[in-house]
Design a protein around this motif. Structure first.
Motif, PDB file in Angstrom:
ATOM      1  N   ILE A  18       0.837  -1.207   0.000  1.00 14.94           N
ATOM      2  CA  ILE A  18       0.000   0.000   0.000  1.00 14.94           C
ATOM      3  C   ILE A  18       0.873   1.258   0.000  1.00 14.94           C
ATOM      4  N   LEU A  19       1.929   1.235   0.818  1.00 12.87           N
ATOM      5  CA  LEU A  19       2.855   2.359   0.846  1.00 12.87           C
ATOM      6  C   LEU A  19       3.500   2.549  -0.520  1.00 12.87           C
ATOM      7  N   ALA A  20       3.928   1.458  -1.120  1.00 16.89           N
ATOM      8  CA  ALA A  20       4.577   1.524  -2.432  1.00 16.89           C
ATOM      9  C   ALA A  20       3.606   2.020  -3.494  1.00 16.89           C
ATOM     10  N   ALA A  21       2.334   1.618  -3.412  1.00 18.65           N
ATOM     11  CA  ALA A  21       1.347   2.047  -4.412  1.00 18.65           C
ATOM     12  C   ALA A  21       1.147   3.554  -4.375  1.00 18.65           C
ATOM     13  N   ILE A  22       0.995   4.126  -3.164  1.00 16.88           N
ATOM     14  CA  ILE A  22       0.783   5.567  -3.038  1.00 16.88           C
ATOM     15  C   ILE A  22       2.056   6.323  -3.409  1.00 16.88           C
ATOM     16  N   PHE A  23       3.199   5.792  -2.998  1.00 14.66           N
ATOM     17  CA  PHE A  23       4.481   6.442  -3.300  1.00 14.66           C
ATOM     18  C   PHE A  23       4.707   6.500  -4.814  1.00 14.66           C
ATOM     19  N   LEU A  24       4.533   5.393  -5.500  1.00 15.42           N
ATOM     20  CA  LEU A  24       4.756   5.356  -6.943  1.00 15.42           C
ATOM     21  C   LEU A  24       3.746   6.239  -7.679  1.00 15.42           C
ATOM     22  N   SER A  25       2.514   6.255  -7.198  1.00 12.87           N
ATOM     23  CA  SER A  25       1.494   7.090  -7.838  1.00 12.87           C
ATOM     24  C   SER A  25       1.877   8.558  -7.757  1.00 12.87           C
ATOM     25  N   ILE A  98      -9.680  15.997  -2.898  1.00 16.89           N
ATOM     26  CA  ILE A  98      -9.600  14.574  -3.299  1.00 16.89           C
ATOM     27  C   ILE A  98      -8.591  14.448  -4.434  1.00 16.89           C
ATOM     28  N   THR A  99      -7.554  13.684  -4.213  1.00 14.98           N
ATOM     29  CA  THR A  99      -6.505  13.484  -5.241  1.00 14.98           C
ATOM     30  C   THR A  99      -6.929  12.319  -6.142  1.00 14.98           C
ATOM     31  N   TYR A 100      -7.850  12.614  -7.087  1.00 11.79           N
ATOM     32  CA  TYR A 100      -8.438  11.555  -7.914  1.00 11.79           C
ATOM     33  C   TYR A 100      -7.381  10.756  -8.668  1.00 11.79           C
ATOM     34  N   ARG A 101      -6.457  11.487  -9.321  1.00 13.15           N
ATOM     35  CA  ARG A 101      -5.482  10.785 -10.171  1.00 13.15           C
ATOM     36  C   ARG A 101      -4.586   9.859  -9.339  1.00 13.15           C
ATOM     37  N   PHE A 107      -5.033   2.581  -6.821  1.00 10.55           N
ATOM     38  CA  PHE A 107      -5.913   1.411  -6.915  1.00 10.55           C
ATOM     39  C   PHE A 107      -5.322   0.346  -7.830  1.00 10.55           C
ATOM     40  N   PHE A 108      -4.866   0.780  -9.006  1.00 11.32           N
ATOM     41  CA  PHE A 108      -4.295  -0.202  -9.938  1.00 11.32           C
ATOM     42  C   PHE A 108      -3.007  -0.814  -9.396  1.00 11.32           C
ATOM     43  N   PHE A 109      -2.167   0.029  -8.775  1.00  8.29           N
ATOM     44  CA  PHE A 109      -0.928  -0.512  -8.201  1.00  8.29           C
ATOM     45  C   PHE A 109      -1.231  -1.527  -7.075  1.00  8.29           C
TER      46      PHE A 109
END
Length: 612
Positions: A18-25, A98-101, A107-109
């Motif tokens: 989860i941390l990696a998904a938000i970080f990469l996004s 809200i940071t939609y992008r 979500f995909f990550f």
């Protein structure tokens, strides 16, 4: 891995995903600007909190990923989707934005990371972890060259069900040393303790050159573990490629005999067999077929396989032709009944054998009790037919296979064998042919013996049937019995009764218990049922009667008894009248004749020692 440890590891990995998904996004969409503010921290914490709520709601952490499919993938999509929605709500409430992008990318990550981790776990389970988890934890007894070879090949063979985890060896210099990353945990006497400490499910004894007494001591330690015990195949089979180390055999009853096998005098045997014509009666039976195998190795000029059953004769003929292809030994098959005096005489006069091994007989004790007339026809009359035909055709050496049940006979089978011995001993006095008798104890693995019965009963889940808790027997193997016959023929002078030193008698119940335990079962699971002594059976067997004892050992492990009185006139009488008698009176007459010249003796009354 335990359930608790597995759950903790899963939570840690999912948190990192989860941390990696938000970080990469944030990095991909806004480079590093999003990471500077408090919004990143709030987004991560809310995302993590929501993910655990929905993962518990959908039981994501309790899914069996070994069998994962589309249903499990949908669970990941729903968990990640609702997690992102809740995170968006908290962003609006707490930060008014809200940071939609970023949330869509996260979500995909998350789906990719979490889904991939489960897929990788399944692949690892199928291809790597499974190969170890589904294998039996194995202790290898013996850390020498054979033991290390076993470990190396078991580690390399992913399809074998055994995985080595520890050694046991008496060499103290190897203790606490690792061989191929497998520790040597202790000595042979420590086997029960090692088995418990390492949760052993299988034991492989890799000591191919050890003597039988020491091997039996090892088996007694293995018995204490109640773990299935196997033995490394013979080295010659491994070298020739007939068997691999992964094809370890189960412990056989012969492994439990506390003595080494008989050593043959090959020079004497070669003199009596090589380039000679040899005839074996009962060639399709357990003993007869093994005699044929051993005789064949000494390259007779001609080997005649005589038997009543065409299928068994065909089987041994094909086996010999396949095993010894290219050897210049002529194999001849004759389907004949030894009760047919005319046919037997014709065969003997045609081939004029130099050596005859007479192994044809009825040997099943309970069956002969119910059919005494058949015991007389086959064991007595049949033996007389073969003996007389051998004498008239000029056979040099005649060796009859007999039984220890002939001594102080209490059964029809034993009595008929004793009368057959009398016929042979009488023929020795009347003929130039050397007539001799070889007495066996119980032959392991022979047809009708107790060991194959025990094995079948264990395979079926029991119970194992034993007639009496105090019953004891002398045991020998089929190769030992056959070797004794061949060796006796080379040493015979005429009229002797040859006996193998079979060590101490074995209690049948102890044999049954050991076979159960070494098969990996408990006695309570299989069970032992006492059925009672059958008609004609004895609690113990003798090997020589007192008036047969001869205090000379003619060969290591082979002893000889002297000729006893023969009552050939009475034997001829019972041969004439047996069709007219009822079964019970015929049985009484048989036993009376068989025991007329014998005095009861146990083995302790017979001198069977190297110093005799």
């Amino acid at each position: 891995m335990g359930y608790r440890k597995k759950m903790i590891l899963t939570f840690v990995l999912d948190s990192l995903f989860i941390l990696a998904a938000i970080f990469l996004s944030s990095v991909l969409l806004y480079e590093f600007t999003f990471l500077a503010g408090s919004l990143f921290f709030i987004t991560f914490m809310m995302n993590l909190f929501a993910f655990y709520i929905f993962s518990f709601a959908y039981r994501l952490h309790k899914k069996t990923w070994k069998y994962a499919g589309m249903k499990e993938m949908l669970t990941i999509l729903k968990t990640a989707g609702f997690t992102i929605l809740v995170t968006a709500v908290f962003q609006q409430l707490l930060m008014d934005v809200i940071t939609y992008r970023i949330l869509i990318a996260a979500f995909f990550f998350q789906v990719v990371f979490i889904g991939s981790s489960r897929l990788c776990w399944r692949l690892a389970k199928d291809n790597f972890i499974k190969s170890y988890a589904d294998k039996k934890r194995t202790m290898v007894v013996g850390a020498g060259s054979a033991g290390t070879m076993v470990v190396r090949q078991l580690q390399q063979n992913r399809h074998c069900e055994l995985i080595p985890v520890t050694f046991a060896d008496d060499d103290v210099t190897k203790h606490h040393v690792e061989i191929y990353n497998i520790p040597v945990a202790g000595s042979i006497k420590d086997i029960p303790k090692i088995a418990k400490a390492y949760q052993i499910e299988n034991i492989v004894v890799a000591l191919p050159s050890i003597d039988k007494r020491r091997l039996n001591e090892i088996f007694q330690e293995c018995v204490k573990t109640k773990v299935k015990t196997q033995v490394l195949p013979m080295l010659e089979d491994l070298v020739t490629g007939k068997r691999s180390v992964s094809q370890c055999r189960d412990v056989e009853a012969e492994d439990l005999l506390e003595r080494d096998p008989i050593a043959l005098d090959y020079e004497a045997i070669e003199t009596s067999i090589t380039d000679k014509v040899v005839l074996v009666t009962g060639a399709g039976g357990s003993i007869g077929s093994e005699i044929c195998r051993q005789v064949f190795r000494f390259k007779p000029d001609q080997l005649i396989l005589l038997g009543h059953g065409e299928n068994s004769i065909y089987t041994i003929e094909m086996e010999l032709l396949e095993m010894y292809e290219g050897q210049r030994v002529e194999i001849v098959t004759e389907i004949a009944d030894i009760q047919d005096a005319g046919k037997i005489s014709t065969i003997m006069n045609y081939y004029k054998p130099d050596v005859v091994y007479h192994a044809a007989a009825h040997k099943h004790v309970p069956l002969m009790e119910r059919n005494p007339e058949e015991a007389i026809k086959n064991n007595v009359i049949g033996t007389r037919n073969v003996a007389e035909a051998s004498s008239s055709s000029g056979v040099g050496s005649f060796v009859m296979v007999s039984s220890d049940k002939a001594v102080h006979a209490t059964s029809v089978m034993g009595a008929s064998k004793r009368l057959a011995e009398m016929v042979v001993q009488h023929m020795n006095k009347e003929s130039t042919t050397s007539f001799n008798v070889v007495r066996f104890g119980n032959v392991l693995e022979s047809r009708g013996s107790v060991i194959p019965l025990f094995k079948k009963q264990i395979q079926k889940g029991g119970p194992v049937t034993v007639t009496h808790p105090d019953m004891v027997r002398y045991f020998m193997t089929i190769p030992e019995a056959s070797s004794l016959v061949i060796q006796a023929g080379s040493l015979a002078k005429g009229g002797e009764i040859f006996v193998l030193d079979m060590g101490q008698p074995v209690k049948i119940i102890d044999l049954a218990k050991n076979l159960i335990k070494l098969s990996g079962h408990s006695i309570d699971d299989i069970g032992i049922k006492f059925t009672g002594i059958r008609h004609g059976e004895k609690l113990y067997e003798e090997i020589l009667s007192k008036n047969e004892v001869h205090n000379q050992q003619i060969h290591p492990k082979i002893y000889v008894g002297t000729s006893s009185n023969t009552f050939i006139t009475e034997i001829e009488e019972i041969v004439k009248i047996y069709p007219l008698h009822d079964k019970e009176s015929l049985r009484e007459k048989l036993l009376e004749l068989a025991n007329r010249d014998s005095t009861t003796t146990r083995k302790e009354d017979v001198i069977l020692s190297a110093e005799a």
